[in-house]
Scaffold this motif. Structure first.
Motif, PDB file in Angstrom:
ATOM      1  N   ALA A 147      41.312  37.921  57.637  1.00 31.42           N
ATOM      2  CA  ALA A 147      42.405  38.366  56.772  1.00 31.42           C
ATOM      3  C   ALA A 147      41.937  38.625  55.346  1.00 31.42           C
ATOM      4  N   TRP A 149      41.116  40.519  51.935  1.00 31.06           N
ATOM      5  CA  TRP A 149      42.057  41.432  51.255  1.00 31.06           C
ATOM      6  C   TRP A 149      41.898  42.873  51.711  1.00 31.06           C
ATOM      7  N   TYR A 150      40.671  43.337  51.912  1.00 34.18           N
ATOM      8  CA  TYR A 150      40.465  44.725  52.331  1.00 34.18           C
ATOM      9  C   TYR A 150      40.768  44.915  53.811  1.00 34.18           C
ATOM     10  N   ASN A 151      40.606  43.867  54.622  1.00 32.38           N
ATOM     11  CA  ASN A 151      40.935  43.990  56.042  1.00 32.38           C
ATOM     12  C   ASN A 151      42.434  44.177  56.254  1.00 32.38           C
ATOM     13  N   ARG A 152      43.229  43.567  55.396  1.00 31.54           N
ATOM     14  CA  ARG A 152      44.676  43.745  55.509  1.00 31.54           C
ATOM     15  C   ARG A 152      45.045  45.218  55.286  1.00 31.54           C
ATOM     16  N   ALA A 153      44.400  45.833  54.305  1.00 30.84           N
ATOM     17  CA  ALA A 153      44.670  47.248  54.044  1.00 30.84           C
ATOM     18  C   ALA A 153      44.129  48.133  55.163  1.00 30.84           C
ATOM     19  N   LEU A 155      43.720  47.399  58.355  1.00 34.16           N
ATOM     20  CA  LEU A 155      44.567  47.298  59.542  1.00 34.16           C
ATOM     21  C   LEU A 155      45.843  48.124  59.389  1.00 34.16           C
ATOM     22  N   LEU A 156      46.433  48.089  58.194  1.00 34.61           N
ATOM     23  CA  LEU A 156      47.632  48.902  57.961  1.00 34.61           C
ATOM     24  C   LEU A 156      47.341  50.385  58.147  1.00 34.61           C
ATOM     25  N   PRO A 161      38.881  46.154  61.370  1.00 37.89           N
ATOM     26  CA  PRO A 161      38.538  45.320  60.212  1.00 37.89           C
ATOM     27  C   PRO A 161      37.034  45.146  60.039  1.00 37.89           C
ATOM     28  N   THR A 187      41.216  33.407  60.542  1.00 40.09           N
ATOM     29  CA  THR A 187      41.934  33.378  59.275  1.00 40.09           C
ATOM     30  C   THR A 187      41.833  31.952  58.728  1.00 40.09           C
ATOM     31  N   ALA A 230      42.797  35.202  51.275  1.00 39.60           N
ATOM     32  CA  ALA A 230      42.515  36.629  51.132  1.00 39.60           C
ATOM     33  C   ALA A 230      41.059  36.903  50.768  1.00 39.60           C
TER      34      ALA A 230
END
Length: 241
Positions: A147, A149-153, A155-156, A161, A187, A230
């Motif tokens: 999770a 910070w860049y992986n969250r973006a 995945l969206l 990831p 995570t 994050a």
């Protein structure tokens, strides 16, 4: 870092390949060494660096852990050959197939850096780490953060990831160019729960930067360490029950 479980023939060949990266960056190593130095009660403690690889991380951490005895453990003979000049004391051992050639409760602390994500059976590995630690002994573990910070973006946006891999032969669907053999990702919440269920207590998790983040984003990556959930890398400190 190389794994201390003896992998399948395909994975064994992969990890013994000198072109496969074994270092995970000084940022993580230095933060982890400082945390361990602060946690140790007195000089002369026995520290096992399990999955020591070529000893680069141990050499980087050595100034912070002076006065303690560090022993490198790895299943790879080639890794141990390269680690010996940097560490002095090395032992060949595996977390599976009979376990480590070490006595119960022989260690005051275990460093387990960038290994968990490579394991087929992490449950058995943590059982073995717990066995070689004395009661109250310290486990310092690091692993990439699913999770981040860049992986969250990513995945969206429908992008695979960073740190996750679908093949040992190449990168598919994610940024980056190096295949490093990751099988599992955690995570912060999952890692804390897993360590607690495996017989560890007083689990705390902090963040560390990732050396592979593009240079323009490195300040942001370091800032994200203030929010471990994050951050790029998860640094877990726990004690054996």
């Amino acid at each position: 870092m190389t794994s201390t479980t003896s992998p399948s023939p395909g994975l064994r060949d992969f990890y013994e390949n000198p072109s496969v990266p074994v270092a995970s960056g000084d940022g993580r190593t230095l933060r982890q060494a400082r945390l361990l130095a602060d946690a140790l009660d007195a000089p002369g403690q026995v520290i096992l660096d399990i999955g020591c690889g070529d000893g680069t991380a141990a050499a980087t951490a050595a100034p912070f852990l002076a006065g303690h005895r560090m022993i490198g453990v790895d299943w790879s003979q080639d890794a141990l050959r390269r680690a010996r000049p940097r560490m002095g004391h090395v032992v060949r051992g595996e977390l599976e197939h009979g376990g480590l050639p070490l006595a119960d409760g022989c260690a005051d602390a275990v460093l387990f850096s960038e290994i968990l994500e490579h394991l087929v059976d992490p449950d058995q590995a943590l059982d073995e780490l717990r066995r070689v630690l004395r009661p109250g002994g310290h486990l310092m573990l690091s692993t990439p953060n699913l999770a981040a910070w860049y992986n969250r973006a990513l995945l969206l946006a429908g992008v695979q990831p960073v740190f996750s891999e679908v093949s040992l032969r190449g990168i598919h669907g994610r940024p980056g160019s190096e295949v490093v053999g990751h099988l599992r990702l955690y995570t912060a919440r999952a890692l804390r729960s897993f360590l607690t269920a495996s017989g560890f207590t007083d689990v705390t998790i902090k963040g560390a930067p990732f050396h592979g983040v593009p240079r323009p984003l490195r300040l942001l990556d370091r800032a994200a360490c203030a929010l471990p959930g994050a951050s790029s890398i998860l640094l877990a400190h726990a004690r054996r029950r």
